[in-house]
Design an enzyme around this catalytic site. Structure first.
Site, PDB file in Angstrom:
ATOM      1  N   LYS A   5       0.854  -1.189   0.000  1.00  0.00           N
ATOM      2  CA  LYS A   5       0.000   0.000   0.000  1.00  0.00           C
ATOM      3  C   LYS A   5       0.893   1.244   0.000  1.00  0.00           C
ATOM      4  O   LYS A   5       1.788   1.378   0.841  1.00  0.00           O
ATOM      5  CB  LYS A   5      -0.894  -0.039   1.245  1.00  0.00           C
ATOM      6  CG  LYS A   5      -2.140   0.800   1.150  1.00  0.00           C
ATOM      7  CD  LYS A   5      -3.041   0.491   2.342  1.00  0.00           C
ATOM      8  CE  LYS A   5      -4.235   1.389   2.405  1.00  0.00           C
ATOM      9  NZ  LYS A   5      -5.008   1.196   3.634  1.00  0.00           N
TER      10      LYS A   5
HETATM   11  O1  G3P Z   1      -7.555   1.989   5.446  1.00  0.00           O
HETATM   12  C1  G3P Z   1      -7.780   3.262   4.937  1.00  0.00           C
HETATM   13  C2  G3P Z   1      -9.111   3.880   5.293  1.00  0.00           C
HETATM   14  O2  G3P Z   1     -10.126   2.945   5.174  1.00  0.00           O
HETATM   15  C3  G3P Z   1      -9.129   4.690   6.550  1.00  0.00           C
HETATM   16  O3  G3P Z   1     -10.406   4.953   7.010  1.00  0.00           O
HETATM   17  O4  G3P Z   1     -11.897   5.576   8.870  1.00  0.00           O
HETATM   18  O5  G3P Z   1      -9.485   6.249   8.976  1.00  0.00           O
HETATM   19  O6  G3P Z   1     -11.034   7.365   7.388  1.00  0.00           O
HETATM   20  P1  G3P Z   1     -10.713   6.098   8.118  1.00  0.00           P
END
Ligand code: G3P
Length: 218
Positions: free
Chosen positions: A88
């Site tokens: 990633k």
């Molecule tokens: O893994 C990346 C993403 O899904 C992060 O989500 O909830 O931190 O905005 P969030």
């Protein structure tokens, strides 16, 4: 549509896998830190455990470096842990270059922190396997996360681009189903949002009645 769970928590990954619908896992430095995973060797061991919990699944492991050469070295080490690993990489100038290098090496990538269709087009040009638009974080600033999914889908379809759209930063079932309606290839969601897809009050009341009537038949 593929389903990934967005967590580094082993119990939650195990529970999601036991549901029988799990295709992979996404993690990021914040999710790893939340689990208290620190130190290179512990991080690597944790990724290996995640791979074992989801046999054959795509497991996103994010590089911690931000400079091209360091990203490539780190990504190569992550990819060597298990063929399930998808490296990633954030959508920066160095990240884009690293994605192209990984593509040329045959290493799968997930381009992360994507907030525009322009970024998604560049990621695809570099050969990213997945592109991760962050829906929830766009909604948080009063933008429209699902509109971004729609734009990326249109651009990718215009050129028959094979990079998979991975709806990320999912907050609720509406986000998941919006992704499904708009043709995202994958969603990565917290376990709670995936489980919430099961819920409907008419299912609950209908089952209650069936159970009551079944008792009468015994
Ligand atoms: O893994 C990346 C993403 O899904 C992060 O989500 O909830 O931190 O905005 P969030």
């Amino acid at each position: 549509m593929e389903f990934f769970v967005d967590t580094a928590n082993l119990a939650q990954i195990s529970e999601a896998a036991s549901m029988g619908i799990l295709d992979g896992v996404t993690t990021n430095p914040s999710l790893m830190a939340k689990e208290g995973i620190t130190g290179v060797e512990n991080i690597k061991a944790h990724y290996k455990k995640i791979c074992d919990l989801v046999p054959g699944g795509a497991i996103s492991a994010e590089v911690l470096s931000t400079e091209y050469s360091a990203m490539v070295e780190e990504g190569k080490e992550l990819a060597a842990l298990n063929p399930q690993i998808v490296v990633k990489v954030p959508i920066t100038s160095d990240g884009l270059r690293a994605i192209k290098t990984f593509t040329d090496m045959g290493i799968r990538t997930n381009c992360t922190l994507v907030f525009s269709a322009a970024q998604a087009l560049l990621a695809a040009k570099a050969g990213a396997t997945y592109v991760s638009p962050f829906l929830g974080r766009l909604d948080d600033i009063d933008a429209d996360g699902l509109e971004l999914i729609s734009q990326i889908r249109q651009v990718y379809d215009n050129y028959r681009i094979e990079t998979k759209i991975l709806g990320a930063s999912i907050r609720n079932v509406k986000h998941i189903m919006g992704c499904a309606m708009l043709g995202a290839d994958v969603v990565t969601a917290p376990l709670a949002s995936i489980k919430a897809m099961l819920n409907h009050p008419l299912t609950d009341s209908g089952l209650k009645k069936f159970v009551e009537d079944a008792r009468k038949m015994q």
